[in-house]
Write a protein that holds these residues in place. Structure first.
Motif, PDB file in Angstrom:
ATOM      1  N   THR A  71     -27.475 -25.675 -57.114  1.00  0.00           N
ATOM      2  CA  THR A  71     -28.466 -25.647 -55.801  1.00  0.00           C
ATOM      3  C   THR A  71     -27.496 -25.662 -54.608  1.00  0.00           C
ATOM      4  O   THR A  71     -26.315 -25.960 -54.700  1.00  0.00           O
ATOM      5  CB  THR A  71     -29.114 -27.025 -55.579  1.00  0.00           C
ATOM      6  OG1 THR A  71     -28.364 -27.856 -56.013  1.00  0.00           O
ATOM      7  CG2 THR A  71     -30.399 -26.786 -56.936  1.00  0.00           C
ATOM      8  N   CYS A  72     -28.083 -25.306 -53.699  1.00  0.00           N
ATOM      9  CA  CYS A  72     -27.347 -25.142 -52.132  1.00  0.00           C
ATOM     10  C   CYS A  72     -27.189 -26.392 -51.556  1.00  0.00           C
ATOM     11  O   CYS A  72     -28.026 -26.977 -51.434  1.00  0.00           O
ATOM     12  CB  CYS A  72     -28.039 -24.070 -51.387  1.00  0.00           C
ATOM     13  SG  CYS A  72     -27.257 -23.891 -49.615  1.00  0.00           S
ATOM     14  N   GLY A  73     -25.705 -26.810 -51.279  1.00  0.00           N
ATOM     15  CA  GLY A  73     -25.388 -27.895 -50.604  1.00  0.00           C
ATOM     16  C   GLY A  73     -26.113 -28.175 -49.227  1.00  0.00           C
ATOM     17  O   GLY A  73     -26.340 -29.201 -48.519  1.00  0.00           O
ATOM     18  N   GLU A  74     -26.602 -27.103 -48.439  1.00  0.00           N
ATOM     19  CA  GLU A  74     -27.141 -26.797 -47.295  1.00  0.00           C
ATOM     20  C   GLU A  74     -28.605 -27.032 -47.321  1.00  0.00           C
ATOM     21  O   GLU A  74     -28.971 -27.810 -46.535  1.00  0.00           O
ATOM     22  CB  GLU A  74     -26.802 -25.558 -46.593  1.00  0.00           C
ATOM     23  CG  GLU A  74     -25.271 -25.198 -46.312  1.00  0.00           C
ATOM     24  CD  GLU A  74     -24.850 -26.354 -44.942  1.00  0.00           C
ATOM     25  OE1 GLU A  74     -25.483 -26.287 -43.945  1.00  0.00           O
ATOM     26  OE2 GLU A  74     -24.055 -27.172 -45.070  1.00  0.00           O
ATOM     27  N   CYS A  75     -29.190 -26.283 -48.144  1.00  0.00           N
ATOM     28  CA  CYS A  75     -30.621 -26.508 -47.988  1.00  0.00           C
ATOM     29  C   CYS A  75     -31.296 -26.850 -49.404  1.00  0.00           C
ATOM     30  O   CYS A  75     -32.667 -26.947 -49.499  1.00  0.00           O
ATOM     31  CB  CYS A  75     -31.361 -25.014 -47.759  1.00  0.00           C
ATOM     32  SG  CYS A  75     -31.011 -23.769 -49.018  1.00  0.00           S
ATOM     33  N   SER A  76     -30.440 -27.266 -50.364  1.00  0.00           N
ATOM     34  CA  SER A  76     -31.103 -27.720 -51.617  1.00  0.00           C
ATOM     35  C   SER A  76     -31.562 -26.446 -52.521  1.00  0.00           C
ATOM     36  O   SER A  76     -32.264 -26.921 -53.518  1.00  0.00           O
ATOM     37  CB  SER A  76     -31.784 -29.026 -51.794  1.00  0.00           C
ATOM     38  OG  SER A  76     -31.213 -30.014 -51.202  1.00  0.00           O
ATOM     39  N   VAL A 108     -25.242 -17.097 -54.840  1.00  0.00           N
ATOM     40  CA  VAL A 108     -25.510 -16.886 -53.334  1.00  0.00           C
ATOM     41  C   VAL A 108     -26.968 -17.566 -53.030  1.00  0.00           C
ATOM     42  O   VAL A 108     -27.520 -17.836 -53.953  1.00  0.00           O
ATOM     43  CB  VAL A 108     -25.778 -15.433 -52.911  1.00  0.00           C
ATOM     44  CG1 VAL A 108     -26.258 -15.331 -51.609  1.00  0.00           C
ATOM     45  CG2 VAL A 108     -24.708 -14.560 -53.441  1.00  0.00           C
ATOM     46  N   CYS A 109     -26.698 -18.312 -51.912  1.00  0.00           N
ATOM     47  CA  CYS A 109     -28.051 -18.820 -51.499  1.00  0.00           C
ATOM     48  C   CYS A 109     -28.634 -17.977 -50.435  1.00  0.00           C
ATOM     49  O   CYS A 109     -28.042 -17.580 -49.600  1.00  0.00           O
ATOM     50  CB  CYS A 109     -27.740 -20.190 -50.658  1.00  0.00           C
ATOM     51  SG  CYS A 109     -29.318 -20.872 -50.034  1.00  0.00           S
ATOM     52  N   ARG A 110     -29.974 -17.733 -50.976  1.00  0.00           N
ATOM     53  CA  ARG A 110     -30.633 -16.580 -50.242  1.00  0.00           C
ATOM     54  C   ARG A 110     -31.086 -17.089 -48.526  1.00  0.00           C
ATOM     55  O   ARG A 110     -31.029 -16.224 -47.735  1.00  0.00           O
ATOM     56  CB  ARG A 110     -32.085 -16.177 -50.651  1.00  0.00           C
ATOM     57  CG  ARG A 110     -32.192 -15.349 -51.905  1.00  0.00           C
ATOM     58  CD  ARG A 110     -33.160 -15.080 -52.578  1.00  0.00           C
ATOM     59  NE  ARG A 110     -33.019 -14.230 -53.708  1.00  0.00           N
ATOM     60  CZ  ARG A 110     -34.042 -14.201 -54.775  1.00  0.00           C
ATOM     61  NH1 ARG A 110     -35.047 -14.871 -54.706  1.00  0.00           N
ATOM     62  NH2 ARG A 110     -33.571 -13.464 -56.003  1.00  0.00           N
ATOM     63  N   ASN A 111     -30.958 -18.310 -48.426  1.00  0.00           N
ATOM     64  CA  ASN A 111     -31.268 -18.943 -46.922  1.00  0.00           C
ATOM     65  C   ASN A 111     -30.291 -18.757 -46.138  1.00  0.00           C
ATOM     66  O   ASN A 111     -30.169 -19.075 -45.061  1.00  0.00           O
ATOM     67  CB  ASN A 111     -31.804 -20.338 -47.225  1.00  0.00           C
ATOM     68  CG  ASN A 111     -33.162 -20.447 -47.822  1.00  0.00           C
ATOM     69  OD1 ASN A 111     -33.858 -19.488 -47.859  1.00  0.00           O
ATOM     70  ND2 ASN A 111     -33.315 -21.742 -48.343  1.00  0.00           N
ATOM     71  N   GLY A 112     -28.819 -18.351 -46.761  1.00  0.00           N
ATOM     72  CA  GLY A 112     -27.733 -18.051 -45.811  1.00  0.00           C
ATOM     73  C   GLY A 112     -27.390 -16.495 -45.779  1.00  0.00           C
ATOM     74  O   GLY A 112     -26.340 -16.172 -45.244  1.00  0.00           O
ATOM     75  N   THR A 159     -31.089 -19.240 -42.611  1.00  0.00           N
ATOM     76  CA  THR A 159     -31.404 -20.549 -41.830  1.00  0.00           C
ATOM     77  C   THR A 159     -30.130 -21.343 -41.891  1.00  0.00           C
ATOM     78  O   THR A 159     -30.032 -22.257 -41.089  1.00  0.00           O
ATOM     79  CB  THR A 159     -32.570 -21.457 -42.250  1.00  0.00           C
ATOM     80  OG1 THR A 159     -32.203 -21.655 -43.615  1.00  0.00           O
ATOM     81  CG2 THR A 159     -33.667 -20.666 -42.302  1.00  0.00           C
ATOM     82  N   HIS A 160     -29.041 -21.028 -42.476  1.00  0.00           N
ATOM     83  CA  HIS A 160     -27.724 -21.715 -42.433  1.00  0.00           C
ATOM     84  C   HIS A 160     -26.700 -20.654 -42.756  1.00  0.00           C
ATOM     85  O   HIS A 160     -26.802 -19.595 -43.073  1.00  0.00           O
ATOM     86  CB  HIS A 160     -27.753 -23.105 -43.500  1.00  0.00           C
ATOM     87  CG  HIS A 160     -28.055 -22.446 -44.807  1.00  0.00           C
ATOM     88  ND1 HIS A 160     -27.050 -22.029 -45.533  1.00  0.00           N
ATOM     89  CD2 HIS A 160     -28.991 -23.075 -45.595  1.00  0.00           C
ATOM     90  CE1 HIS A 160     -27.266 -21.805 -46.700  1.00  0.00           C
ATOM     91  NE2 HIS A 160     -28.846 -22.471 -46.861  1.00  0.00           N
ATOM     92  N   ALA A 161     -25.381 -21.282 -42.694  1.00  0.00           N
ATOM     93  CA  ALA A 161     -24.313 -20.390 -42.714  1.00  0.00           C
ATOM     94  C   ALA A 161     -24.094 -19.889 -44.214  1.00  0.00           C
ATOM     95  O   ALA A 161     -24.879 -20.254 -45.032  1.00  0.00           O
ATOM     96  CB  ALA A 161     -23.145 -21.435 -42.706  1.00  0.00           C
TER      97      ALA A 161
HETATM   98 ZN    ZN Z   1     -28.943 -22.970 -48.767  1.00  0.00          ZN
END
Ligand code: ZN
Length: 520
Positions: A309-314, A333-337, A343-345
């Motif tokens: 899981t992503c440390g930024e957005c879980s 890869v985290c899709r939110n980045g 939404t984040h780096a």
């Molecule tokens: Zn993320």
């Protein structure tokens, strides 16, 4: 009042090995629920013929071992229990000796009508088995006579030969050589289907249809090898010399075709094998691995899917497949980045490094542990008990034919006493038979080595693995930084979910202990 207990049994025959048992077990569960019975155990047999002896079926042995401790044994239909009336009666006897009843969810055999209808049904079951055997024998004959049931063209690697009614496949050596070579390079030398297909085209090896045209002296169409052409030629069971047929309900195709089987369940052979069993099994495994890596199932194969899981957005980290010159550079890869919508780096990490790190961590913690297997007690005591009880009843009823005090009478009494003693022993053995954990003689590391990514992911999830990946510090060197990855195992499910009350009590006890310490 104690609710009646039931053991559910389902059997999957060899003929329909692809059929799922779940819906029949569900049906049984619904039936048990309606009747207010508690399901205490579900036993299944796979790949077992209905004519097989009870003790030769692992699932049925579980049922037998449960007989002393349950009120009912339930199957979806009568033929699930047995297709031979002899075996069915043995089961009935064993159940009767244990005061358990046999029932079916289709209501043919219910607790109310069991005695009446079972005799008739068992006879029909036997009749049905004969019909099926006859049908398979007939179909085998049919296919044998056809020799080449694909309708004209032999599978790649073979040609058709022989008289019209007894056609056989003979190995077409130039094509068979290609299949053997490709199989070897796929299994042992890391070749890919894509690379092999390209190379065959470069070497101007004719693909299957053109190869057959050339052999028959017809005009060529200038066809090429495609990945799928090669895949199908290697994947089909025809390379073992077996006749194949479409799976009922599925389109005919190399990926889904199954071998034609005879009355004993053995594949029907139309010619000598090009690949031996072991090689072909390995080829299929490699192809299965490849084909699952494509299309919609692309992300399904990643080792850390739903684990990382992503440390930024879980959110979940997905693996993007990327290979350069055969080398794997696939990142998680985290899709939110990603991109302007992000939404984040950006949070991207080289998959290979993370996977190696998690694997090493897992194996260091758990690799040395021994694998255990739950063994149900075997039901032999129950079967013997039924026999002894039957003998005892015969002896008892014959007792009246002998004159009191005569030699025969005394001998019979002695024998009855012995049988009664044996009956008591067996009853005790049957009732005390309990399952146990048994070492499989292997470690978790052995199991890990044997599995592919998907299987390994299941092992990771079994132990509650969690991998949190943090984005790289801006401006940091591009090499992999282990500090970005935190690996944690919350333990097996039975441990994680074990009695929350117990956990609460432990917490209170600890708190009290600390209070006492503080007060001193
Ligand atoms: Zn993320």
């Amino acid at each position: 009042m104690k609710r009646p207990t039931v053991v559910i049994y389902d059997r999957l025959s060899r003929l329909f090995a692809d059929e799922a048992t779940d819906h029949r077990v569900d049906e049984c569960r619904r039936y048990a629920e309606q009747r207010g019975w508690d399901v205490v155990h579900v036993a299944t047999d796979h790949n077992v013929s209905g004519a097989a002896k009870l003790e030769d079926r692992p699932g049925m042995r579980e049922v037998l071992s449960w007989l002393p401790r349950c009120d009912y044994v339930l199957a979806a239909k009568l033929d699930r229990f047995a297709r031979s009336s002899l075996e069915f009666y043995r089961l009935l006897d064993a159940a009767k000796a244990m005061r358990a009843a046999i029932v079916t969810a289709d209501n043919l055999v219910s607790p109310e009508n069991a005695g009446l209808i079972i005799g008739v049904l068992a006879a029909f079951a036997e009749h049905e088995r004969k019909m099926i055997t006859d049908r398979i024998t007939a179909s085998k004959e049919h296919h044998r006579k056809q020799g080449n049931h694909l309708g004209g063209l032999a599978p790649y690697g073979y040609s058709v030969s022989g008289p019209v009614n007894a056609k056989r496949w003979v190995i077409d050596e130039p094509a068979a050589v290609i299949l053997r070579e490709c199989a070897d390079r796929l299994i042992n030398h890391g070749a890919s289907l894509v690379g092999l297909a390209r190379e065959l085209n470069e070497r101007e090896i004719l693909p299957p249809a053109d190869h057959a045209r050339q052999r028959d002296g017809r005009e060529l169409r200038g066809q090429q090898w495609h990945t799928t052409t090669l895949r199908d030629a290697l994947y089909t069971y025809a390379v073992r010399g077996w006749l194949v047929q479409a799976t009922p309900g599925k389109k005919r195709g190399a990926l889904t075709n199954t071998p034609v089987r005879d009355g004993e369940g053995n594949p029907v052979s139309a010619g000598a094998p090009i690949l031996d069993d072991e090689t072909h099994a390995a080829v299929r495994a490699v192809i299965d691995g490849n084909s699952k890596g494509r299309g919609t199932e692309r992300s399904g194969k990643a080792l850390l899917l739903h684990v990382a899981t992503c440390g930024e957005c879980s959110g979940p980290m997905y693996k993007q497949r990327r290979a350069v010159n055969g080398k794997d550079y696939s990142p998680y890869v985290c899709r939110n980045g990603v991109g302007k919508q992000g939404t984040h780096a950006p949070n991207v990490v080289t998959g290979r490094y993370v996977e190696e790190m998690v694997s090493a961590d897992y194996l260091k913690r758990f690799g040395g542990m021994t694998l255990m297997r739950w063994v149900e007690p075997d039901g032999s005591a129950v079967l013997q008990l039924a026999d002894v009880t039957a003998q005892l009843n015969t002896m008892m009823s014959s007792l009246s034919h002998f004159a009191d005090g005569s030699r025969v009478h005394l001998m019979a009494l002695k024998q009855i006493a012995a049988l009664q003693e044996r009956e008591n022993e067996l009853r005790a053995a049957a009732e005390q038979a309990v399952g146990r954990w048994e070492s499989m003689g292997e470690t978790i590391a052995d199991e890990w080595a044997r599995r592919d990514d998907e299987g390994r992911r299941a092992l990771l999830k079994d132990l509650g693995a969690r991998v949190v990946i943090h984005p790289a510090t801006p401006g940091a060197a591009r090499r992999f930084d282990p500090e970005r990855v935190a690996v944690d195992f919350s333990g097996p499910a039975w441990w994680r979910d074990a009695h929350p009350e117990d956990a609460a009590h432990d917490a209170i006890a600890l708190e009290e202990e600390l209070w006492e310490q503080a007060a001193r």
